[in-house]
Each structure stands twice: as structure tokens, then as C-alpha cells.
Design a protein around this motif. Structure first.
Motif, PDB file in Angstrom:
ATOM      1  N   GLY A  93       2.481   0.750  10.095  1.00  0.00           N
ATOM      2  CA  GLY A  93       2.014   1.602   9.010  1.00  0.00           C
ATOM      3  C   GLY A  93       1.970   0.891   7.681  1.00  0.00           C
ATOM      4  N   VAL A  94       2.670  -0.238   7.561  1.00  0.00           N
ATOM      5  CA  VAL A  94       2.611  -1.001   6.325  1.00  0.00           C
ATOM      6  C   VAL A  94       1.559  -2.093   6.430  1.00  0.00           C
ATOM      7  CG1 VAL A  94       3.872  -2.581   4.859  1.00  0.00           C
ATOM      8  CG2 VAL A  94       4.970  -0.545   5.704  1.00  0.00           C
ATOM      9  N   VAL A  95       1.563  -2.806   7.570  1.00  0.00           N
ATOM     10  CA  VAL A  95       0.705  -3.984   7.678  1.00  0.00           C
ATOM     11  C   VAL A  95      -0.760  -3.625   7.876  1.00  0.00           C
ATOM     12  CG1 VAL A  95       0.196  -5.901   9.180  1.00  0.00           C
ATOM     13  CG2 VAL A  95       2.495  -5.509   8.458  1.00  0.00           C
ATOM     14  N   LEU A  96      -1.032  -2.672   8.750  1.00  0.00           N
ATOM     15  CA  LEU A  96      -2.442  -2.409   9.062  1.00  0.00           C
ATOM     16  C   LEU A  96      -3.245  -1.822   7.910  1.00  0.00           C
ATOM     17  CD1 LEU A  96      -2.241  -1.194  12.734  1.00  0.00           C
ATOM     18  CD2 LEU A  96      -3.022  -3.351  11.873  1.00  0.00           C
ATOM     19  N   PRO A  97      -2.698  -0.863   7.132  1.00  0.00           N
ATOM     20  CA  PRO A  97      -3.527  -0.327   6.037  1.00  0.00           C
ATOM     21  C   PRO A  97      -3.574  -1.187   4.797  1.00  0.00           C
ATOM     22  CG  PRO A  97      -1.923   1.281   6.814  1.00  0.00           C
ATOM     23  CD  PRO A  97      -1.490  -0.041   7.308  1.00  0.00           C
ATOM     24  N   LEU A  98      -3.014  -2.399   4.831  1.00  0.00           N
ATOM     25  CA  LEU A  98      -3.003  -3.214   3.615  1.00  0.00           C
ATOM     26  C   LEU A  98      -4.401  -3.501   3.103  1.00  0.00           C
ATOM     27  CD1 LEU A  98      -0.327  -6.023   3.868  1.00  0.00           C
ATOM     28  CD2 LEU A  98      -0.550  -4.238   2.183  1.00  0.00           C
ATOM     29  N   TRP A  99      -5.358  -3.620   4.021  1.00  0.00           N
ATOM     30  CA  TRP A  99      -6.704  -3.975   3.591  1.00  0.00           C
ATOM     31  C   TRP A  99      -7.337  -2.876   2.754  1.00  0.00           C
ATOM     32  CZ3 TRP A  99     -11.072  -1.392   5.593  1.00  0.00           C
ATOM     33  CH2 TRP A  99     -10.763  -0.444   6.561  1.00  0.00           C
ATOM     34  N   ILE A 100      -6.836  -1.648   2.943  1.00  0.00           N
ATOM     35  CA  ILE A 100      -7.391  -0.551   2.153  1.00  0.00           C
ATOM     36  C   ILE A 100      -7.050  -0.748   0.687  1.00  0.00           C
ATOM     37  CG2 ILE A 100      -7.305   1.935   1.805  1.00  0.00           C
ATOM     38  CD1 ILE A 100      -6.960   2.331   4.625  1.00  0.00           C
TER      39      ILE A 100
END
Lengths: 355, 494, 364
Positions: free
Chosen positions: C150-157
Motif C-alpha cells: 500500500g505504500v510502494v505501489l501507489p507511489l507513482w500517483i
């Protein structure tokens, strides 16, 4: 055993909880919406939806309806359309001059509240009837794309300031700025941008012609990219394209309402009516341009003060400079106290391929 | 376990019983021979025995040399495995392996068991599934001795340990567990040993049977043990500290514990330049994501989120969909189903016919269905590309899993659009998080995040940078080589 | 207290993900409105303040837990005796439980307004509960794994926030700095409370972390990351909108900023953003609900599976019942008060008590 049962139950639940689909070829995508004044207190609304045909130019379907409220328009239009109308792809909203003079807030409000409408919708005012403008056949890609491209490339590469739903709403709500919208007009079989419509809050109170747009954009967006022609003392004309430009506003320490605006332009000489350009000619052109800029900007600002509007955001400069001013309620009274000086500095760096 | 303490009459009974059972098969040969010095009985299975060894190494010395007792014979025969025993279980086992039994009387005991096994195995050839353009091209075969030979000759160290087991009540398949002592974690070895010993099954025909029996979670579509047919790959993982299991009769060797990222690493990556192989690995990753997500996103966007399509592309989408009477979900299912049919049919047919059908089927059916208006051509391209992309995984088992994963995503996309895709992804992520391979987390370098292990996961860092063995294996020798020396670039003049 | 099995423990650096994911959740999408009401264009200063305050509180939590054995439940049990201690424990459990309900309710509200107006809440919640059940059955490791994703994957947003709205940004909106009085800025800080809570779940998962001493710096880094994110978002909001008037009207200011994003192959980014946001709130809900469940297991000693099922069933009903506008506002107000009381007032009290007790123990 329980695992299998729970899987089956979950599966059945999933099938039950289906949502309404808006499959793309089953809906009518509304791309342009136009508002006119109808009889009495009614509003006349026109929508344009594209009709895609295989290997043919895009056709546009236009529908008009009159009703009392903006939202009623939509439900009335649904009754005339074979497929459900959806607004997710709205690109352009057009208001006729009469509607603009009455105030467009209630129309924009419905656009703002709808979550499916994007913030990049372009708003514009047109001379004459919006319905008239929208009923023409323009271009290969359909009416919406035509309008959109027309305004967009002028915004990004020419002198039109960047305007969309977001900037309109922001300027509308901001204390130190007033909104402005592009002004369109139908000319024979195509559409022309004739200038900019100036608003006081949500009512249109004035307009600017095309040749003033250069200075307007320089003051409001703080940079400009278009070409401008100046006439010099000896009657020769020079055409200068702005490559880099800046606007800075300095506030006098002693008088917080005294603004000095400094404009810097770096440009290329695109055309000169006399032929060879010598360095002195360049200097003269620069000076002439500076004089014109100062003169036109001061005229424009005087016009703004007279109409009590501030489309370029000079108020924002003053507000951001002194403490406590942002909390003042009657901003417009203070606005009239504003004194503005304009200085310009032009540098022509290139003259093209030949001298 | 010998039964020497048992009485004579019992032994005789057992041997009689044994022969009575064996004699009902016509390939059991038993006869007596009278040589110049002694009379002996010989029994063996004709189909298991190598005639050359029998003639040259057994019968010849028996007839030419002088011997009086079985002990003397044992010292004479030039064969490597000779047992002198009264144990009938051993006799049964060895006779069924291809040993020749020599005794001095018909039911006499003790007997001499001499190795005359017929080794008719496939020759070592090219790998079929994990073919590489460059690099060694030897692959495992079905015989366990050849396979172990291929491994042992590549790891000529004393720490290489091999332990064998026999699994399968009917097939009595031999299994070998291989590891390097001192590098592999003892706990892993013990886990493998324990799980294999606990297997209860009647037949083991291939290493995949073993995989299913010792997997942590055999309900998961993800394979938890890697299988390979390349000896160099096995050597590489043994050096990392993992464990290999060879099953007799299967050219695929199992490797564990393994992680998800290993399934996307082809062994060819180590033969190419590290920049190239990192690039290829990233392409593989994108291909797999595309393969799983492309069709569901198409269905989701067309069903619920038309706003996402750029205005300029709308024309293509709408005109191509307009001809199709079915909703996007059914269209997608139809196309996916067709691709699966093509694949299955292509797998069953003999090669020459299979290729033609594949091409014809693909092109003809595809074009025809677009013309007939059953599908749109955009979806056709997407499905075809996705199918291609799912076969970029170097491990065959994972490719099948990827094909399967698409369908739950499709269903969720149909139900909840993009939100459904994210939900399905959450379910998938939870499943992967809970999955373990031999007790170790399956998602190792990703979660729990181990930066040093990431050097060989999505990118392939140069060998000089990969100095540590993977942390997840908790090996006893974490460092592979002397770090500083490996990075030195000695000039010619030095 | 029984020792936690090694296979359920997580290593120290993962505390960063745990702390950050519990703080960064549903509040991000609309926190600007409440803060700007008081602090105007100086709201970013309020954000800095709340970040510093939370750092202090995290330090206090570690000090409290270092002087106790096990988690908060045992501590309160020891300090206040059986009845009062358990009563306080139940107060905390209800707090975590209501917190996770509020997050889910807030997210469903966003879904209904922005994406699917006719979303059937019962079914969506049922699927969600199924997912939560699957996660909880895997133990604390899976919960932490989700926090990591939940922290790493949405970083690109995040990148979309930084690149696109800044094209329409006007830095002048931030000036003049400190135009508001300290009281107004402090009132703004108080409004931020409900968005930064979540770090107190540290109380409950403390025994599940290996090398607990090393984890303190990771907890602080997590909070720092959260604070920086909030500051950036607040500043971008102020320069993008016109500081006051427009943000005040917008219930979900951050979401509306996505409307301006335009990528070459995707036009309306907010749908992708909202769908991905479920990845951000899921660990938030997981950790808080897990803390509630863990509390119940520790106090009452019922088997884990039964507790999980009962907690999920109760949550299912609560979420489906509270769907009106007023109920949601009421719930948020309750949680705000709860958070102020339990977290910001009670933790210093607990700190003092343990401090004094420690001194007293050392003397005798």
C-alpha cells in the motif's frame, strides 16, 4: 466443504451486485453544450454529440430544447435522444453574449458539481446565438474537436490566455482576480476568435479585441508567445515574435497600493518592411515596441479600473504583499485606489536567417 | 536387516514362494548349468538384464575360472555390485532391478546377486523447454544415474551430498536429494527429507507428482517448486544454497525453496551482458502484466469508464464496437475461449499438422470473426498480444498460471470496472503473500524487502556485484567470493 | 503473556510501512477543507506543526512500551488492575474499530459520488469482508505485507500530483507568509488530528516486531514521510486553487486536482486514482482492525478465528447502516473527539505514570 460453499455464495453475490453499464457504443456522448436566452425566463440549450461512421468524417448531431432550469434541459434532452446522453466527455461549453451578460454562475455550477465532468472543459462566449454557431458543419473530426482545437492551439502557441473550467472557477472565486473567456464569432462557414470577454464575477461587462491580446496575455499569464507588429517612427513596420517574456510586479514599500509592473520580452524579428536591418534599426524597433507596450498596457489597465474589474490579477499582487489584506471584505473598493506604472524592456536577439 | 536368525525351512519357503510368483511371468529365466567343476542355478529377468554383461562378465568367468563356493565366485567375477545374501527381500528387490541370481541349488541359499542391469536410456540431448541460443545445451534424461553424473561432474567438490529415497508403492521410484553441505541451510534439507518421506502414493511417474505432494499449498495455481531440465541451472542454484530433487524416470529436476521472481528469470540472462539481460527481464515483467491486465482493462473501460479513452481514439473504438451485438465481456470471453481452444488443439496434434492449424486457425478465425461482427478488431489485437505475452515466461508451469489468472480479473472487471481490477489484484497479492515455498516466503525479495536480493530479481547485476548469497536461504556461508578482488581490473602491465 | 511465535514476527524496517500506511489513508483526499477554514493559505504551517507533535508522541509511545512487557493491553492491566484496566482496553478496542469503519465508510462515499452512483453497498462490503478475512487468516505478516504494497505501489500517483497541477500553479497564493495569527494556525492543526492518527496502533503490534529497539528510527522516518507528503499536497493545493474560497467549497480537494491530469493515453485520471486508492486504504483498515482484533484476543482469550469472523460481521453491519450524510458527519465528529482524548491527552498521562513507576521501582 465450507470453503466451497462460501465461494459459491460469494460468486452469486457478485452476479447480483451488478452496476449500471455505460457501454461506449450504447451511449450518446455530449461533447459541446451551448446556452442561449429563450423566451421569457427560459433557457435554450443546445447539445452536440458526435456520430461516428466507419471511414467517414465524424458527423455531429445537434439538439435544442427550451426549459426553465439547467438540469431540466438535460432531462428534456434525454427524451429526444435514442441513446442515453452522458456528459463525461464534455469538451466545450458555449454561452451566448446575452446569457453571459446576465451571469453564467448557475450554468457553471452544474458543471462544477458533476463529478463526471473534467476540469479541462473550455468555456467561451459567442456573439450571436450559440445555437447558430453550433449548427454548422466544421472540419473532419466533428464540431467538438474543431472548437477545441481552434481555441487550444491559440492558447498554447498564440496570444490567447489559457482558460478552462478550472481557471475560470479559480479566478471567479479568488479575491484578487476576475475571470475572462474567449470570444467567438461565426464568420461565413467557420468560426473565428474575435477577442476576449471580460467578466466581473460572473457577468460579462466588456471585451478586448484581438490586437490587444498580446499585452493582455503578457500581463495575465506572465508570458506570451505570439507575433506582434509595430509601426516605427519612420513608418516602417516590423514584426516581432516573442520567444521569452516575463512579468514582474513590484510594490512600493511606502504605498501598498502602488504597483510597478516590469515587462521583459526577448524576441526574434520576423519581418521588416524595409529590407536590411542594421543594428540601429534594431534599437529603434526595440524602443518603439517598448513604447507601444507601455501605452497599450496603461490603456488597458485604465479601462479595467473604469469598469471595476481585474482580469489580469493585479489585485492578487497587492494582496499577497501586505499582511491582513486578504481578510478585507470589500475588496473592490480598495481596487479603485490602485495606482499602476508599467515599464517595458525589449531585446531583439535574432533577425532570422538573413540580415 | 537380515533374517539370518530365522530357521532354514522358513527361508526355503520364502524363496520357493518368490520363484513361484516370478515364474508366472514368461520373461523370468531360470535354469541350471553343469560346468566342469561345479553345478549352479542361475535366475534372472530377461527383459531387465544386459546380455553383453551377462555373457562377458558373468558367464565367461564362471565357466573359465575354477571355483567351489559362492564366496570364491564373488571374488572372481569382475562386476561392480555383488551381494551374497540370504535375505529374500533383497533378492526380490535386486532381481526386479536386473540383477542375476546365482545359487548352488534350486532353492538354495545363500545366493549371489550380480549386477547386470540393462541401461537403455535416452542420450543427453538439447533442452526442449529451456532452450538457449548460447550456453551449454545439455539437458537431463530419464535415468537418475546419468542425471547425477551431469551434476557431479560440474561440482567436483567434496561437500556435495546426495541422499536417496524410494517413493511409490507400485513404482518404487528412486529419488535423490542433492545439496551442498555447508552452504545449504540444514533446516531446508530436513524439511524436504521429511516431506518426501511422508509421501503416501502408489505411483510416481514424474517429478510433478512429487511437486504436488510436497508443496506448501497444492490448491494454489502458482508452482512452489521450480523445475528445470538444465544441469547448469541446477549447479547454479546449488551454489546459491538451494536443494535439488531428482526423480528417476523424469528429466525435470525440482528446485526449492524458490521465489516468484525466479520464475521470470531465464537462464540465458547469465550468458548475456548484464545490461541486456536486465532490459529483457524488465520486458518480461511488462509482458506478464500486460498479459494479465490487458483484456480486463479493455472490458472495464468499455463498460464503465468511457471517459478514460482519449477523444481522438474514440472514433476507432466506437466504430469497431458498433458492429458487435454482444457486450464487451462476452466478446472477450469468446476470444479468450478461442485462443485456449487453439492452444489445446495445437498441443494434441502432431507437429506438422499442428503448426498449420495454429496459423490458419489464428488468422482465419480472427479475421472471419471480425468480418462477421462477432468481435471488434481492437479486442482481437489485444487478446492476441496478451496470449503471446503470456508465453514469454521461461518456465512452462508459470506460463499456464498466467493464462489462468486472466479470468478472475476479467470477471471482476465486468462487475466493478477498474475498482474490480484493483480488488482482484488485492486478492492475488494476499494469496501470494500467504504462499510459502518449503516454509520460506514466496515473495521474498519484494516482501520482506531485501535489497541485496533484488540485484538478481528484476535486473541482473554484474557478477562482481552479486557477492552475497540470497538472504532468504539463511545459508551458512553468506559470501561467495572475495569482493574486492573481484572488482579489481588488473591491467596487462601489472 | 504468551510469547509470539517467531513466524508471526516482522523485522524492524517494516515499521516504516506500518506507520506510514496507517497515517496516510482516506483523510488525504479531503483534509484541506477543514484546515484552510482556520489557517487559510498558511495551512502548510499547521501541517508542519502536527508532524512535529506526532514525532513527540511516537517517542513517548516507545518510552512507555519499553518500560512494560508486551503490548498496551497488558500494560493497562498491570497499571490499573483488572476492571479499570480492561475497561480502558475496551475503550481502545472500540476506538480502533470505529476508526476502521470510518475509513471504509469514507471510501464508499467517495465511490458513490465519483465513480459508481448505484453501487450496491451490501455486496461491495461483503466482498471486502471476504478479502479482509483472507488477509487476517494469514497472520500479522500478511497484514504488514499489505502495508508494504500500500505504500510502494501507489507511489507513482504522487508524481501526478507534482507534475500536473503545478502547471496551473501560482506561487503568489502562498504569500504573505504567516498572515494568520498563531491561534488560527493552531486551530488548523487541531483539524489535522483525524488525518494523522494511526500511529498509535504501534501499541498493539509492538510485540510482533523483531529488534524492537532498531525499529524506533523507522517509525520516526515513517511519520516524517507522511508529514512531508501532507506538506507537499497542501502546498500544491494552495497554489493550484485560489487558497481559500475554492478549497472551502471542495469536499475532496485532492481528488479534484486529478481532474486536470492528462496523460497521452488516458484522459480522465481520477478514475484510475480512485480505484488505486483502495490499495492505500486497505492496509489502513487492515492494521486498525487487526489491532482491535488483537486486543480482543488478548483480553478475552477467544480463538483467533472466531474473533475475526465476529469482528468482520459486526463491521459489515455497521458500515451498511451508517450511510447517510448526517450519520457520517456524526461518526467523524465522534472519532475526532475520541482521537483527541485517547491519543493526545491520554498518552502523555500514561507516559508520566510509567515514568514515575519506573523511578519508584529503581529506588526500591
Amino acid at each position: 466443504m465450507w470453503k466451497i460453499l462460501s465461494f459459491i455464495m460469494l460468486f452469486m453475490l457478485m452476479l447480483y451486485g451488478c452496476l449500471d453499464k455505460e457501454i461506449i457504443d450504447d451511449v450518446n456522448l455530449v461533447m459541446v453544450i451551448g446556452y442561449d436566452v429563450g423566451e421569457g425566463n427560459k433557457i435554450k440549450g443546445t447539445i452536440v454529440a458526435p456520430e461516428y461512421k466507419k471511414e467517414q468524417p465524424v458527423d455531429s448531431k445537434v439538439m435544442t430544447v427550451e426549459s426553465d432550469l439547467s438540469r431540466d434541459l438535460i432531462s428534456d434532452l434525454q427524451k429526444e435522444s435514442p441513446a442515453p446522453l452522458v456528459y463525461g466527455k464534455l469538451q466545450f461549453a458555449l454561452y451566448s453574449e446575452d446569457v453571459a451578460k446576465q451571469g453564467i454562475e448557475k450554468y457553471v455550477d452544474s458543471l462544477e458539481r458533476d463529478a463526471s465532468v473534467g476540469s479541462k472543459v473550455i468555456l467561451a462566449v459567442c456573439k450571436g446565438e450559440a445555437k447558430n454557431l453550433l449548427e454548422g458543419k466544421y472540419g473532419q473530426q466533428g464540431t467538438a474537436t474543431y472548437f477545441r482545437n481552434l481555441v487550444e492551439h491559440n492558447m498554447h502557441r498564440e496570444n490567447l490566455p489559457i482558460i478552462n473550467l478550472h481557471t475560470y472557477l479559480r479566478n471567479f472565486r479568488m479575491k484578487g482576480k476576475d475571470p475572462s473567456l474567449p470570444l467567438l464569432e461565426k464568420k461565413n462557414d467557420h468560426v473565428k476568435i474575435t477577442g476576449l470577454a471580460l467578466f466581473q464575477k460572473d457577468k460579462m461587462v466588456g471585451e478586448i479585441e484581438n490586437d490587444q491580446l498580446f499585452y493582455f496575455k503578457l500581463l495575465s499569464d506572465r508570458y506570451v508567445k505570439g507575433i506582434h507588429t509595430i509601426t516605427m517612427d519612420d513608418g516602417n513596420k516590423a514584426s516581432i515574435e516573442s520567444i521569452r517574456s516575463k512579468r514582474r510586479a513590484n510594490i512600493d514599500e511606502k504605498n501598498p497600493f502602488h504597483l510597478t509592473i516590469e515587462l521583459e520580452i526577448e524576441g526574434y524579428l520576423r519581418e521588416y518592411s524595409e529590407g536590411t536591418v542594421r543594428p540601429e534599426i534594431l534599437k529603434k524597433a526595440e524602443k518603439a515596441f517598448e513604447k507601444e507596450i507601455v501605452k497599450n498596457s496603461m490603456e488597458m489597465i485604465d479601462m479595467f479600473k473604469e469598469k471595476n474589474i481585474d482580469p489580469v490579477g493585479l489585485g492578487e499582487e497587492i494582496l499577497s504583499h501586505s499582511r491582513g489584506l486578504r481578510k478585507v471584505k470589500n475588496w473592490r473598493d480598495i481596487y479603485s485606489k490602485m495606482e499602476v506604472d508599467v515599464h517595458a524592456d525589449v531585446k531583439i536577439t535574432e533577425t532570422g536567417v538573413v540580415q | 536387516m537380515s533374517r539370518m536368525y530365522k530357521q532354514n525351512w522358513k527361508r526355503k519357503d520364502s524363496i520357493e514362494k518368490l520363484f513361484a510368483v516370478f515364474r508366472s511371468s514368461t520373461d523370468f529365466i531360470q535354469y541350471d548349468v553343469n560346468t566342469s567343476h561345479i553345478k549352479y542355478w542361475i535366475s534372472y529377468f530377461e527383459t531387465l538384464v544386459d546380455v553383453n554383461i551377462l555373457n562377458e562378465n558373468i558367464l565367461k568367468p564362471i565357466h573359465s575360472k575354477y571355483w567351489q563356493s559362492l564366496e570364491e565366485l564373488k571374488n572372481i567375477l569382475p562386476v561392480k555390485d555383488i551381494f551374497l545374501t540370504i535375505d529374500t527381500d533383497l533378492m526380490k528387490e535386486k532381481l526386479l532391478e536386473g540383477f542375476v541370481m546365482i545359487s548352488l541349488s534350486e532353492y538354495g541359499s545363500p545366493c549371489l546377486l550380480v549386477n547386470a542391469k540393462l541401461n537403455k536410456a535416452r542420450e543427453v540431448t538439447l533442452p526442449e523447454v529451456e532452450f538457449t541460443v548460447i550456453g551449454p545445451k545439455e539437458a537431463f534424461v530419464e535415468s537418475i544415474e546419468s542425471n547425477i553424473n551431469l551434476i557431479r561432474k560440474r561440482l567436483p567438490i567434496e561437500e556435495l551430498r546426495i541422499r536417496t529415497l524410494k517413493i511409490g508403492r507400485l513404482t518404487q521410484t528412486r529419488l535423490a536429494i542433492i545439496y551442498i553441505e555447508g552452504i545449504a541451510d540444514e533446516e531446508n534439507v530436513f524439511t524436504v527429507w521429511q516431506r518426501i518421506s511422508n509421501i503416501q502414493i502408489d505411483q510416481v511417474n514424474d517429478s510433478s507428482y512429487i511437486t504436488e505432494m510436497i508443496s506448501d499449498n497444492h490448491n494454489s495455481p502458482f508452482p512452489q517448486l521450480l523445475d528445470t531440465e538444465r544441469p547448469d541451472r541446477v549447479v547454479s542454484i546449488l551454489a546459491e544454497g538451494k536443494i535439488a530433487v531428482i526423480v528417476d524416470g523424469s528429466p525435470h529436476v525440482l528446485i526449492g525453496p524458490t521465489t516468484l521472481v525466479e520464475f521470470f528469470a531465464s537462464f540465458e540472462d547469465y550468458f548475456l551482458n548484464w545490461i541486456l539481460s536486465s532490459f529483457f527481464r524488465i520486458i518480461r515483467l511488462f509482458a506478464v502484466s500486460f498479459s494479465i491486465l490487458a483484456t480486463p482493462i479493455y472490458v472495464a473501460v468499455l463498460n464503465y469508464h468511457y471517459e478514460l479513452i482519449p477523444t481522438d481514439l474514440l472514433n476507432n473504438f466506437v466504430t469497431s464496437r458498433r458492429e458487435v451485438p454482444v457486450p464487451p465481456f462476452l466478446e472477450a470471453l469468446f476470444l479468450e475461449g478461442t485462443i485456449e481452444l487453439l492452444r489445446e488443439a495445437g498441443a494434441r496434434l502432431p507437429t506438422k499438422v499442428g503448426q498449420t492449424i495454429g496459423i490458419v486457425g489464428g488468422i482465419v478465425i480472427g479475421t472471419a470473426s471480425v468480418e462477421a461482427g462477432l468481435t471488434s478488431n481492437i479486442l482481437l489485437i489485444i487478446v492476441a498480444l496478451a496470449a503471446l505475452a503470456s508465453f514469454t515466461t521461461p518456465v512452462y508451469k508459470m506460463g499456464n498460471t498466467i493464462r489462468l489468472l486472466r479470468f478472475p480479473f476479467l470477471m471482476f472487471a465486468e462487475m466493478y470496472g477498474l475498482l474490480g481490477i484493483v480488488l482482484c489484484f488485492c486478492f492475488l497479492a494476499t494469496h501470494l503473500l500467504r504462499l510459502t515455498s518449503l516454509g520460506r516466503p514466496f515473495l521474498e525479495p519484494i516482501y520482506p524487502p531485501r535489497i541485496t536480493d533484488l540485484k538478481d530479481a528484476f535486473l541482473r547485476m554484474p557478477f562482481s556485484m552479486m557477492n552475497e548469497r540470497p538472504k532468504q536461504l539463511r545459508t551458512e556461508q553468506p559470501k561467495r567470493m572475495d569482493e574486492e578482488k573481484s572488482r579489481e581490473n588488473k591491467d596487462i602491465d601489472e | 503473556m504468551a510469547q509470539i511465535a517467531e513466524r508471526h514476527k516482522v523485522s524492524a524496517p517494516l515499521v516504516f510501512y506500518l506507520v506510514h500506511s496507517t497515517q496516510f489513508g482516506i483523510g488525504v483526499l479531503g483534509f484541506q477543507k477543514n484546515v484552510v477554514k482556520y489557517a487559510g493559505h498558511d495551512s502548510w504551517i499547521s501541517v508542519i506543526l502536527i508532524g512535529l507533535i506526532v514525532h513527540l508522541y511516537i517517542w513517548m509511545i516507545y518510552q512507555i512500551l519499553k518500560r512494560s512487557s508486551g503490548s498496551l493491553m497488558t500494560l493497562q492491566h498491570d497499571l490499573f488492575g483488572k476492571w479499570v484496566g480492561n475497561g480502558l482496553n475496551i475503550v481502545w478496542i472500540i476506538y480502533f474499530f470505529l476508526g476502521s469503519c470510518a475509513i471504509l465508510i469514507g471510501y464508499i462515499e467517495i465511490l458513490k459520488v465519483w465513480m459508481f452512483e448505484d453501487l450496491n453497498i451490501w455486496i461491495y462490503t461483503a466482498i471486502f469482508m471476504g478479502l479482509l478475512y483472507y488477509i487476517f487468516n494469514g497472520g500479522f505478516r500478511v497484514v504488514t505485507g499489505f502495508a508494504f504494497f500500500g505504500v510502494v505501489l501507489p507511489l507513482w500517483i504522487f508524481l501526478t500530483f507534482l507534475i500536473f497541477p503545478t502547471r496551473f500553479a501560482d506561487l503568489q497564493h502562498l504569500l504573505p507568509i504567516m498572515d494568520h495569527s498563531p491561534q488560527e494556525i493552531f486551530m488548523g492543526t487541531m483539524q489535522m488530528v483525524i488525518t494523522v492518527i494511526g500511529f498509535e496502533t504501534l501499541f498493539l503490534y509492538y510485540p510482533f516486531v523483531k529488534n524492537i529497539d532498531k525499529s524506533q528510527k523507522w517509525a520516526h522516518i515513517g511519520n516524517l514521510f507522511t508529514t512531508c507528503s501532507y506538506i507537499i499536497i497542501m502546498i500544491v493545493s494552495i497554489v493550484y486553487y485560489s487558497a481559500e474560497e475554492e478549497i472551502l467549497r471542495n469536499k475532496w480537494a485532492t481528488l479534484a486536482m486529478w481532474k486536470i491530469v492528462e496523460l497521452p493515453f488516458v484522459e480522465r485520471f481520477e478514475y484510475i486514482g480512485i480505484a488505486s486508492w483502495s490499495l492505500v486504504i486497505l492496509p489502513n483498515i487492515c492494521v486498525m482492525l487487526w489491532s482491535a482484533k488483537r486486543g480482543i484476543t488478548e483480553i478475552f482469550g477467544i480463538t483467533e478465528k472466531k474473533v475475526i469472523i465476529s469482528v468482520l460481521v459486526v463491521m459489515f453491519f455497521i458500515v451498511n447502516v451508517i450511510v447517510d450524510k448526517e450519520d457520517i458527519q456524526l461518526l467523524n465528529k465522534i472519532i475526532n473527539m475520541y482521537a483527541l482524548g485517547i491519543v493526545f491527552c491520554y498518552i502523555p498521562v500514561l507516559y508520566l505514570i510509567t515514568f514515575v513507576r519506573d523511578l519508584w521501582k529503581r529506588r526500591t
